[in-house]
Design a protein around this motif. Structure first.
Motif, mmCIF file in Angstrom:
data_model
loop_
_atom_site.group_PDB
_atom_site.id
_atom_site.type_symbol
_atom_site.label_atom_id
_atom_site.label_comp_id
_atom_site.label_asym_id
_atom_site.label_seq_id
_atom_site.Cartn_x
_atom_site.Cartn_y
_atom_site.Cartn_z
ATOM 1 N N LEU A 7 -58.940 -11.507 23.921
ATOM 2 C CA LEU A 7 -58.073 -11.617 22.743
ATOM 3 C C LEU A 7 -57.428 -10.276 22.399
ATOM 4 O O LEU A 7 -56.258 -10.219 22.020
ATOM 5 C CB LEU A 7 -58.864 -12.154 21.547
ATOM 6 N N GLY A 8 -58.195 -9.198 22.525
ATOM 7 C CA GLY A 8 -57.647 -7.864 22.265
ATOM 8 C C GLY A 8 -56.504 -7.538 23.207
ATOM 9 O O GLY A 8 -55.488 -6.966 22.800
ATOM 10 N N LEU A 13 -53.975 -5.225 21.488
ATOM 11 C CA LEU A 13 -54.835 -4.278 20.800
ATOM 12 C C LEU A 13 -55.591 -3.407 21.791
ATOM 13 O O LEU A 13 -56.069 -2.324 21.436
ATOM 14 C CB LEU A 13 -55.830 -5.018 19.888
ATOM 15 N N LEU A 14 -55.691 -3.894 23.010
ATOM 16 C CA LEU A 14 -56.340 -3.175 24.110
ATOM 17 C C LEU A 14 -55.463 -3.286 25.347
ATOM 18 O O LEU A 14 -54.771 -4.286 25.519
ATOM 19 C CB LEU A 14 -57.693 -3.806 24.448
ATOM 20 N N PHE A 17 -55.694 -4.024 31.369
ATOM 21 C CA PHE A 17 -56.556 -3.707 32.497
ATOM 22 C C PHE A 17 -58.004 -3.492 32.073
ATOM 23 O O PHE A 17 -58.911 -3.678 32.877
ATOM 24 C CB PHE A 17 -56.010 -2.525 33.310
ATOM 25 N N ILE A 18 -58.253 -3.149 30.809
ATOM 26 C CA ILE A 18 -59.635 -3.010 30.337
ATOM 27 C C ILE A 18 -60.304 -4.379 30.315
ATOM 28 O O ILE A 18 -61.439 -4.536 30.781
ATOM 29 C CB ILE A 18 -59.698 -2.329 28.956
ATOM 30 N N ALA A 19 -59.601 -5.379 29.807
ATOM 31 C CA ALA A 19 -60.153 -6.740 29.796
ATOM 32 C C ALA A 19 -60.372 -7.238 31.219
ATOM 33 O O ALA A 19 -61.418 -7.817 31.529
ATOM 34 C CB ALA A 19 -59.228 -7.681 29.025
ATOM 35 N N LEU A 106 -56.220 7.725 23.094
ATOM 36 C CA LEU A 106 -56.657 7.357 24.436
ATOM 37 C C LEU A 106 -56.149 5.961 24.801
ATOM 38 O O LEU A 106 -55.691 5.740 25.921
ATOM 39 C CB LEU A 106 -58.185 7.410 24.540
ATOM 40 N N LEU A 107 -56.178 5.034 23.867
ATOM 41 C CA LEU A 107 -55.678 3.681 24.126
ATOM 42 C C LEU A 107 -54.183 3.678 24.403
ATOM 43 O O LEU A 107 -53.709 2.962 25.285
ATOM 44 C CB LEU A 107 -55.979 2.758 22.951
ATOM 45 N N ILE A 108 -53.445 4.504 23.659
ATOM 46 C CA ILE A 108 -51.990 4.600 23.890
ATOM 47 C C ILE A 108 -51.738 5.130 25.296
ATOM 48 O O ILE A 108 -50.892 4.610 26.023
ATOM 49 C CB ILE A 108 -51.323 5.491 22.817
#
Length: 114
Positions: A7-8, A13-14, A17-19, A106-108
């Motif tokens: 969902l993120g 929101l994320l 590639f992290i998901a 870091l997320l950006i």
């Protein structure tokens, strides 16, 4: 956790590639647990607990938790479970940090790769 990650990523929101990374690592970790359980039943060479913990630590802990429940593998060995819970807490701490104002930069930066 995997639902939150998906969902993120869906709502940007994320980084996506992290998901995907968590989903892939969880799947691989589940398969490794399954293989180790199979090797245990056949009394053949096992996968080391250290390897199982490393896969949990690098993001495969949801798959490890699922394997422990569904396969009943490594679910009764207390020292193993204690270390597993530390890997889970380390992952959650990193995840919460990424969602905090401190992790926003870091997320950006990571978002440019997805």
């Amino acid at each position: 956790m995997l639902i939150i990650l998906v969902l993120g990523a869906w709502f940007n929101l994320l980084p996506k590639f992290i998901a995907i990374l968590y989903l892939v690592l969880s799947t691989v970790t589940f398969i490794i647990y399954w293989f180790d359980k199979r090797q245990a039943k056949k009394a053949e060479q096992r996968i080391s607990e250290r390897t199982l913990h490393i896969f949990a630590l690098i993001g495969g802990w949801p798959g490890a938790a699922l394997a422990q429940q569904l396969l009943r593998h490594k679910s009764h060995k207390r020292p193993f479970r204690i270390i597993f819970w530390f890997t889970l807490m380390a992952n959650l701490a990193l995840f919460i940090t990424l969602l905090s104002p401190a992790g926003k930069a870091l997320l950006i930066w990571l978002n440019q790769f997805s």
